[in-house]
Design a protein around this motif. Structure first.
Motif, PDB file in Angstrom:
ATOM      1  N   SER A 134       0.829  -1.199   0.000  1.00  0.00           N
ATOM      2  CA  SER A 134       0.000   0.000   0.000  1.00  0.00           C
ATOM      3  C   SER A 134       0.868   1.254   0.000  1.00  0.00           C
ATOM      4  O   SER A 134       0.604   2.202  -0.744  1.00  0.00           O
ATOM      5  N   PHE A 135       1.912   1.232   0.821  1.00  0.00           N
ATOM      6  CA  PHE A 135       2.816   2.382   0.882  1.00  0.00           C
ATOM      7  C   PHE A 135       3.521   2.572  -0.462  1.00  0.00           C
ATOM      8  O   PHE A 135       3.636   3.697  -0.969  1.00  0.00           O
ATOM      9  N   GLY A 136       3.991   1.466  -1.059  1.00  0.00           N
ATOM     10  CA  GLY A 136       4.702   1.555  -2.328  1.00  0.00           C
ATOM     11  C   GLY A 136       3.825   2.083  -3.450  1.00  0.00           C
ATOM     12  O   GLY A 136       4.267   2.903  -4.275  1.00  0.00           O
ATOM     13  N   ILE A 137       2.566   1.621  -3.492  1.00  0.00           N
ATOM     14  CA  ILE A 137       1.637   2.138  -4.503  1.00  0.00           C
ATOM     15  C   ILE A 137       1.428   3.633  -4.305  1.00  0.00           C
ATOM     16  O   ILE A 137       1.399   4.410  -5.275  1.00  0.00           O
ATOM     17  N   GLY A 138       1.308   4.052  -3.049  1.00  0.00           N
ATOM     18  CA  GLY A 138       1.137   5.477  -2.763  1.00  0.00           C
ATOM     19  C   GLY A 138       2.305   6.305  -3.257  1.00  0.00           C
ATOM     20  O   GLY A 138       2.117   7.394  -3.826  1.00  0.00           O
ATOM     21  N   VAL A 139       3.523   5.802  -3.051  1.00  0.00           N
ATOM     22  CA  VAL A 139       4.716   6.515  -3.520  1.00  0.00           C
ATOM     23  C   VAL A 139       4.685   6.662  -5.034  1.00  0.00           C
ATOM     24  O   VAL A 139       4.940   7.748  -5.580  1.00  0.00           O
ATOM     25  N   ILE A 140       4.372   5.572  -5.733  1.00  0.00           N
ATOM     26  CA  ILE A 140       4.348   5.598  -7.199  1.00  0.00           C
ATOM     27  C   ILE A 140       3.284   6.566  -7.707  1.00  0.00           C
ATOM     28  O   ILE A 140       3.532   7.353  -8.633  1.00  0.00           O
ATOM     29  N   VAL A 141       2.104   6.552  -7.088  1.00  0.00           N
ATOM     30  CA  VAL A 141       1.010   7.425  -7.527  1.00  0.00           C
ATOM     31  C   VAL A 141       1.355   8.890  -7.274  1.00  0.00           C
ATOM     32  O   VAL A 141       1.090   9.756  -8.124  1.00  0.00           O
ATOM     33  N   ILE A 142       1.964   9.192  -6.136  1.00  0.00           N
ATOM     34  CA  ILE A 142       2.353  10.578  -5.843  1.00  0.00           C
ATOM     35  C   ILE A 142       3.374  11.076  -6.867  1.00  0.00           C
ATOM     36  O   ILE A 142       3.261  12.198  -7.393  1.00  0.00           O
ATOM     37  N   ILE A 143       4.377  10.261  -7.167  1.00  0.00           N
ATOM     38  CA  ILE A 143       5.391  10.656  -8.149  1.00  0.00           C
ATOM     39  C   ILE A 143       4.757  10.840  -9.524  1.00  0.00           C
ATOM     40  O   ILE A 143       5.060  11.808 -10.238  1.00  0.00           O
ATOM     41  N   ALA A 144       3.848   9.924  -9.909  1.00  0.00           N
ATOM     42  CA  ALA A 144       3.165  10.051 -11.199  1.00  0.00           C
ATOM     43  C   ALA A 144       2.343  11.337 -11.261  1.00  0.00           C
ATOM     44  O   ALA A 144       2.317  12.022 -12.294  1.00  0.00           O
ATOM     45  N   ALA A 145       1.683  11.680 -10.161  1.00  0.00           N
ATOM     46  CA  ALA A 145       0.871  12.910 -10.117  1.00  0.00           C
ATOM     47  C   ALA A 145       1.747  14.151 -10.282  1.00  0.00           C
ATOM     48  O   ALA A 145       1.375  15.095 -10.988  1.00  0.00           O
ATOM     49  N   LEU A 146       2.902  14.142  -9.634  1.00  0.00           N
ATOM     50  CA  LEU A 146       3.808  15.290  -9.751  1.00  0.00           C
ATOM     51  C   LEU A 146       4.358  15.416 -11.165  1.00  0.00           C
ATOM     52  O   LEU A 146       4.475  16.533 -11.699  1.00  0.00           O
ATOM     53  N   ILE A 147       4.681  14.290 -11.794  1.00  0.00           N
ATOM     54  CA  ILE A 147       5.163  14.323 -13.178  1.00  0.00           C
ATOM     55  C   ILE A 147       4.067  14.853 -14.097  1.00  0.00           C
ATOM     56  O   ILE A 147       4.320  15.670 -14.989  1.00  0.00           O
ATOM     57  N   TRP A 148       2.837  14.385 -13.886  1.00  0.00           N
ATOM     58  CA  TRP A 148       1.701  14.880 -14.662  1.00  0.00           C
ATOM     59  C   TRP A 148       1.550  16.387 -14.497  1.00  0.00           C
ATOM     60  O   TRP A 148       1.374  17.123 -15.481  1.00  0.00           O
ATOM     61  N   GLY A 149       1.633  16.866 -13.265  1.00  0.00           N
ATOM     62  CA  GLY A 149       1.520  18.299 -13.024  1.00  0.00           C
ATOM     63  C   GLY A 149       2.604  19.092 -13.726  1.00  0.00           C
ATOM     64  O   GLY A 149       2.351  20.166 -14.291  1.00  0.00           O
ATOM     65  N   VAL A 150       3.829  18.574 -13.724  1.00  0.00           N
ATOM     66  CA  VAL A 150       4.936  19.249 -14.414  1.00  0.00           C
ATOM     67  C   VAL A 150       4.680  19.306 -15.913  1.00  0.00           C
ATOM     68  O   VAL A 150       4.921  20.339 -16.565  1.00  0.00           O
ATOM     69  N   ILE A 151       4.183  18.209 -16.489  1.00  0.00           N
ATOM     70  CA  ILE A 151       3.888  18.176 -17.927  1.00  0.00           C
ATOM     71  C   ILE A 151       2.828  19.215 -18.279  1.00  0.00           C
ATOM     72  O   ILE A 151       2.953  19.938 -19.283  1.00  0.00           O
ATOM     73  N   ILE A 152       1.801  19.314 -17.448  1.00  0.00           N
ATOM     74  CA  ILE A 152       0.733  20.287 -17.703  1.00  0.00           C
ATOM     75  C   ILE A 152       1.274  21.716 -17.621  1.00  0.00           C
ATOM     76  O   ILE A 152       0.994  22.552 -18.490  1.00  0.00           O
ATOM     77  N   LEU A 153       2.067  22.010 -16.591  1.00  0.00           N
ATOM     78  CA  LEU A 153       2.611  23.364 -16.443  1.00  0.00           C
ATOM     79  C   LEU A 153       3.572  23.696 -17.572  1.00  0.00           C
ATOM     80  O   LEU A 153       3.606  24.828 -18.056  1.00  0.00           O
ATOM     81  N   LYS A 154       4.348  22.720 -18.004  1.00  0.00           N
ATOM     82  CA  LYS A 154       5.274  22.949 -19.114  1.00  0.00           C
ATOM     83  C   LYS A 154       4.510  23.279 -20.390  1.00  0.00           C
ATOM     84  O   LYS A 154       4.892  24.184 -21.147  1.00  0.00           O
ATOM     85  N   ALA A 155       3.420  22.560 -20.632  1.00  0.00           N
ATOM     86  CA  ALA A 155       2.601  22.823 -21.815  1.00  0.00           C
ATOM     87  C   ALA A 155       1.930  24.191 -21.714  1.00  0.00           C
ATOM     88  O   ALA A 155       1.823  24.915 -22.706  1.00  0.00           O
ATOM     89  N   GLN A 156       1.488  24.559 -20.520  1.00  0.00           N
ATOM     90  CA  GLN A 156       0.878  25.876 -20.334  1.00  0.00           C
ATOM     91  C   GLN A 156       1.896  26.986 -20.566  1.00  0.00           C
ATOM     92  O   GLN A 156       1.575  28.028 -21.137  1.00  0.00           O
ATOM     93  N   TRP A 157       3.112  26.755 -20.137  1.00  0.00           N
ATOM     94  CA  TRP A 157       4.167  27.738 -20.330  1.00  0.00           C
ATOM     95  C   TRP A 157       4.416  27.975 -21.821  1.00  0.00           C
ATOM     96  O   TRP A 157       4.548  29.108 -22.268  1.00  0.00           O
ATOM     97  N   LYS A 158       4.434  26.901 -22.594  1.00  0.00           N
ATOM     98  CA  LYS A 158       4.695  27.018 -24.035  1.00  0.00           C
ATOM     99  C   LYS A 158       3.529  27.665 -24.751  1.00  0.00           C
ATOM    100  O   LYS A 158       3.736  28.502 -25.630  1.00  0.00           O
ATOM    101  N   SER A 159       2.304  27.297 -24.393  1.00  0.00           N
ATOM    102  CA  SER A 159       1.137  27.801 -25.118  1.00  0.00           C
ATOM    103  C   SER A 159       0.753  29.217 -24.724  1.00  0.00           C
ATOM    104  O   SER A 159       0.018  29.885 -25.433  1.00  0.00           O
ATOM    105  N   THR A 160       1.245  29.687 -23.589  1.00  0.00           N
ATOM    106  CA  THR A 160       0.894  31.035 -23.134  1.00  0.00           C
ATOM    107  C   THR A 160       2.129  31.903 -22.932  1.00  0.00           C
ATOM    108  O   THR A 160       2.106  32.845 -22.160  1.00  0.00           O
ATOM    109  N   ALA A 161       3.204  31.589 -23.635  1.00  0.00           N
ATOM    110  CA  ALA A 161       4.458  32.321 -23.442  1.00  0.00           C
ATOM    111  C   ALA A 161       4.293  33.812 -23.690  1.00  0.00           C
ATOM    112  O   ALA A 161       4.836  34.642 -22.964  1.00  0.00           O
ATOM    113  N   ASN A 162       3.524  34.161 -24.704  1.00  0.00           N
ATOM    114  CA  ASN A 162       3.362  35.582 -25.029  1.00  0.00           C
ATOM    115  C   ASN A 162       2.629  36.347 -23.938  1.00  0.00           C
ATOM    116  O   ASN A 162       2.963  37.499 -23.636  1.00  0.00           O
ATOM    117  N   SER A 163       1.646  35.699 -23.290  1.00  0.00           N
ATOM    118  CA  SER A 163       0.901  36.393 -22.247  1.00  0.00           C
ATOM    119  C   SER A 163       1.623  36.406 -20.940  1.00  0.00           C
ATOM    120  O   SER A 163       1.350  37.226 -20.070  1.00  0.00           O
TER     121      SER A 163
END
Length: 255
Positions: free
Chosen positions: A224-253
């Motif tokens: 249970s602990f190991g699954i939690g670690v993997i899910v937390i890391i996956a969520a953070l990676i997902w968040g980084v991908i989203i912010l990176k895409a937002q940075w590229k698509s809204t660079a001018n603003s």
């Protein structure tokens, strides 16, 4: 090349490159056919004998899920972008606290989030009570894990807020970690229970006893602990991908 759908007004994203340029990734219409129907030639009442496509290409389920989970709005106010970046960094540090704590009741149980998770855990018992004793015992831990996933789906598919979805996934991972000390206590049944219940009220003590797996208590807790670690890391990676895409698509603003 059409970038905004004339029907649903969806703006094509960089991730939509796998979908035909004449097809809307959101509603599935063929741009050329839709425009042709809206603006028929005045001097040619006969239907055109040739079209760009003679059938509508419907995106696959995988393409639709990819578009949904990686959706980025065309414009994001810079203050919102930076607030999200700070928030993600805070959740990364918070996640690091839980990950480095290990299966430790004192650290995990004393967290503010444990007090948040607890009411949902108790509600899970009531919710799953009609499905029998075993499912009722399991329902507390099950519901506190499922609730963040339900919230994630609402944010992703209803609100189209993928960043909020990543935070909900982080919460799901934290709930896996939150449950792990309770599982580890199944053999000893020493942790304080809500309402002062006795040993017979210990969820995981009863669950593992009914499964004849009480000797595997620590293994189940570690899983249970190991699954939690993997899910937390996956969520953070997902968040980084989203912010990176937002940075590229809204660079001018943002500049």
């Amino acid at each position: 090349m059409i970038t905004i759908c004339p029907k649903c007004h969806y703006q094509r994203q960089p991730i939509d490159h796998t979908i035909h340029a004449d097809v809307c990734p959101s509603c599935g219409i063929v741009y050329s056919k839709f425009i042709a129907k809206q603006n028929p030639p005045a001097d040619d009442p006969e239907p055109a004998t040739e079209t760009v496509l003679d059938y509508e290409i419907v995106p696959t389920l995988r393409q639709r899920l990819g578009e949904a989970f990686l959706y980025v709005p065309a414009q994001v106010p810079k203050e919102v972008f930076y607030a999200r970046a700070v928030l993600l960094a805070a959740f990364a540090l918070w996640g690091g606290y839980f990950i480095t704590a290990g299966v430790n009741w004192e650290k995990i149980g004393s967290s503010f989030l444990h007090a948040v998770n607890l009411p949902f855990h108790e509600f899970g018992h009531i919710l799953f009570m009609p499905f029998g004793t075993f499912v009722m015992f399991l329902g507390g831990s099950l519901f506190q894990i499922l609730l963040p996933l339900i919230c994630m789906c609402v944010f992703v598919f209803k609100q189209r807020d993928t960043f909020a979805g990543s935070i909900m996934l982080w919460w799901c991972g934290q709930n896996f970690i939150d449950v792990s000390p309770y599982i580890a206590d199944a053999q000893y049944r020493a942790l304080p229970l809500v309402g002062g219940g006795g040993e017979e009220s210990h969820d995981w003590g009863n669950i593992l006893t009914m499964l004849d797996a009480l000797e595997s208590t620590q293994t189940v807790a570690n899983c249970s602990f190991g699954i939690g670690v993997i899910v937390i890391i996956a969520a953070l990676i997902w968040g980084v991908i989203i912010l990176k895409a937002q940075w590229k698509s809204t660079a001018n603003s943002i500049d």
